[in-house]
Design an enzyme around this catalytic site. Structure first.
Site, PDB file in Angstrom:
ATOM      1  N   GLU A  78       0.846  -1.194   0.000  1.00 14.98           N
ATOM      2  CA  GLU A  78       0.000   0.000   0.000  1.00 14.98           C
ATOM      3  C   GLU A  78       0.880   1.241   0.000  1.00 14.98           C
ATOM      4  O   GLU A  78       1.866   1.321   0.716  1.00 14.98           O
ATOM      5  CB  GLU A  78      -0.900   0.026   1.249  1.00 14.98           C
ATOM      6  N   CYS A 141      -7.510  -1.905   8.371  1.00 12.19           N
ATOM      7  CA  CYS A 141      -6.155  -1.939   7.797  1.00 12.19           C
ATOM      8  C   CYS A 141      -5.642  -0.546   7.509  1.00 12.19           C
ATOM      9  O   CYS A 141      -4.498  -0.217   7.826  1.00 12.19           O
ATOM     10  CB  CYS A 141      -6.120  -2.802   6.539  1.00 12.19           C
ATOM     11  N   HIS A 165      -1.409  -5.659   1.657  1.00 13.12           N
ATOM     12  CA  HIS A 165      -2.599  -6.507   1.671  1.00 13.12           C
ATOM     13  C   HIS A 165      -2.294  -7.809   0.934  1.00 13.12           C
ATOM     14  O   HIS A 165      -1.536  -7.811  -0.042  1.00 13.12           O
ATOM     15  CB  HIS A 165      -3.774  -5.802   0.981  1.00 13.12           C
TER      16      HIS A 165
HETATM   17  N1  PCA Z   1      -8.256  -6.819   6.588  1.00 14.47           N
HETATM   18  C1  PCA Z   1      -9.155  -5.734   6.946  1.00 14.47           C
HETATM   19  C2  PCA Z   1      -8.973  -5.561   8.435  1.00 14.47           C
HETATM   20  C3  PCA Z   1      -8.224  -6.753   8.905  1.00 14.47           C
HETATM   21  C4  PCA Z   1      -7.758  -7.427   7.695  1.00 14.47           C
HETATM   22  O1  PCA Z   1      -7.023  -8.415   7.658  1.00 14.47           O
HETATM   23  C5  PCA Z   1      -8.929  -4.480   6.124  1.00 14.47           C
HETATM   24  O2  PCA Z   1      -8.458  -4.578   4.978  1.00 14.47           O
HETATM   25  O3  PCA Z   1      -9.213  -3.380   6.612  1.00 14.47           O
END
Ligand code: PCA
Length: 213
Positions: A78, A141, A165
């Protein structure tokens, strides 16, 4: 060198979270750096409390948080975190902030200061799909990524940090129609390549990595 790497507990009705399952599979050391791992609650307030404590106590050189992004086709470093909570579902503590800033005295957004393009390239060279992402969403996240960069801005200026991610695991995709996925060992190997790039590259690659849409 020390790397604090985090994954999340399951959320949204899932029984596992591939971010934590893959972080558990990582070796103790990557490129000579010691890995310290931490499982974060998928809850806005508790996640940042645990993270802040670990940043203070472990004094890592790099903080890399990892979360599940079901529907994505590869591992996605990200680039930016927004000072915005707008939760489409309650977090695991039952909180659902809508259109609220994460920190009133924080910048509107912070950029990751990890070498995100070098990480994408390293993951691809290791043989796994990866691309740069320009939105970590507005859920837990993004909240955690923003918190890492806020704490670095205010308290830990020599640290580097950011967020990646990861897709659903193959087992999660098995219960869905046409969902993209990666196996947990492959996610772990991709993360290992990303950690290695972050440890070894102080400055990012200068090559196009943006997107038109
Ligand atoms: N993904 C979520 C919150 C926890 C996770 O593993 C997100 O992308 O916000």
């Amino acid at each position: 060198m020390k790397v604090l790497i985090t994954g999340f507990e399951p959320f949204g009705g899932e029984t596992v979270n591939p971010s934590w399952e893959a972080v558990k599979l990582l070796p103790r050391q990557v490129a000579g750096a010691e890995l310290v791992r931490l499982r974060l609650p998928t809850a806005a307030r508790a996640s940042l409390e645990a993270l802040h404590r670990a940043m203070r106590e472990e004094a890592p050189d790099i903080v890399m948080a990892v979360g599940q992004a079901g529907g994505r086709f590869g591992v996605t470093p990200e680039r930016v975190a927004l000072n915005l909570d707008d939760f489409s579902i309650p977090d695991n503590a039952g909180d659902q902030p809508i259109d609220t800033p994460i920190f009133a005295d924080g910048a509107p957004a912070y950029f990751s200061n990890l070498p995100v393009k070098a990480m994408v390239q390293a993951i691809r060279e290791a043989g796994y799909p990866a691309s740069l992402s320009h939105s970590a969403g507005t859920y837990v996240c993004n909240h955690v990524m923003y918190g890492i960069l806020y704490y670095m801005d205010k308290e830990f200026p020599s640290m580097r940090g950011g967020f990646l991610h990861v897709p659903f695991s193959t087992a999660q995709a098995a219960g869905r129609q046409n969902a993209p996925s990666m196996s947990l060992p492959d996610i772990a190997s991709a993360l290992e390549a990303a950690v290695k790039a972050a440890v070894l590259c102080q400055t990012d690659l200068r090559q196009a990595g943006g997107s038109i849409h």
